[in-house]
Write an enzyme that holds these catalytic residues in place. Sequence first.
Site, PDB file in Angstrom:
ATOM      1  CE1 TYR A 144      42.653  41.377  32.730  1.00  0.00           C
ATOM      2  CE2 TYR A 144      40.582  43.071  32.229  1.00  0.00           C
ATOM      3  CZ  TYR A 144      41.381  42.079  33.076  1.00  0.00           C
ATOM      4  OH  TYR A 144      40.634  41.323  33.927  1.00  0.00           O
ATOM      5  CE  LYS A 174      43.653  44.171  35.638  1.00  0.00           C
ATOM      6  NZ  LYS A 174      43.186  42.644  35.375  1.00  0.00           N
ATOM      7  N   GLY A 199      48.392  40.671  37.733  1.00  0.00           N
ATOM      8  CA  GLY A 199      46.885  40.542  37.967  1.00  0.00           C
ATOM      9  C   GLY A 199      46.327  39.572  38.647  1.00  0.00           C
ATOM     10  CB  VAL A 216      45.675  45.512  37.761  1.00  0.00           C
ATOM     11  CG1 VAL A 216      44.050  45.947  37.824  1.00  0.00           C
ATOM     12  CG2 VAL A 216      46.619  46.643  37.039  1.00  0.00           C
TER      13      VAL A 216
END
Length: 304
Positions: A144, A174, A199, A216
Amino acid sequence: MAPAADKKVTGLVAATFTPFTTQGEIDTSVIGPYIDYLLEKQGIKSIFVNGTTGESMSLTVAERKVLAEEWCQKAKGRMDQVIVHVGCMSVKDSQDLARHAAQIGADGIAVIAPFFFKPRTAETLRAFMKEVASAAPNLPFYYYQIPGLTGVHVNVRDVIEGIEDLIPSFRGVKFTGSDLMDFGQCVSNCQPEWSVLYGVDEQLLAGLAMGAHGAVGSTYNYIGCHVNKLLSAFEKGDLVQARSIQFKMQELLSYAMKLGFDVGVNKQLMSELSGLSLGPPRLPLTPCPHDRIEQITQKYRTVF
């Protein structure tokens, strides 16, 4: 044994808010109705829990375990994917959360870069991730990336190079940043079973054009039904319609940003639009003044 590659993450993934009571304690009673709302009102079938939107860095490890277990339990058999963010400043805490995520039936885990003692190179960041992934080797593992909050500006392309040899369970990124060159390099160098998820909600269409497999974001909690139409339009090649929806998102978010748009404000907006009682944010975030949230809510209703 590496995880199966038959559950590739695609489409919209809602980064969930953490419900609190008015006294500031986690409130798991809201999670069931929250999942109902996402499925029935927004058409959202996957969630990313205990991330930035979920105020994970303001939660204890014990609280994160309780929340992850409740999300997984309530979503079981109903949602396609529950990805649990397990990143911490301590590699030991991250490993603890990773093991727990495996025990409760999570579909994947994600990790941000530690940001007090920051990894300065891709090699150091990869070493940190390898240690966390080793605690749950059968769970799909995602990096992430969110440099705006972590301050870790290591190119993701460098992080993922050859990472499948280091972390066999690695399944994607992400990518929460605006460097579309780095993002494009991630997409062009990813393995077939990986998911590269964009994202930055207000720039989603650009991410899709660069080859994002999904997205996301926090705003998909309450505008997911509209953004699903954006995805559909893009897939059909209707860029006029896709741009129209993206521009509406930008109009709403630029308005909110001028008024001061943080996780606390976003959480209150979700409460207003969904009817769910999500409670206040936890310090150092502060509740949103009522008049400000009324203005943003009205703007939403005007735009959508």
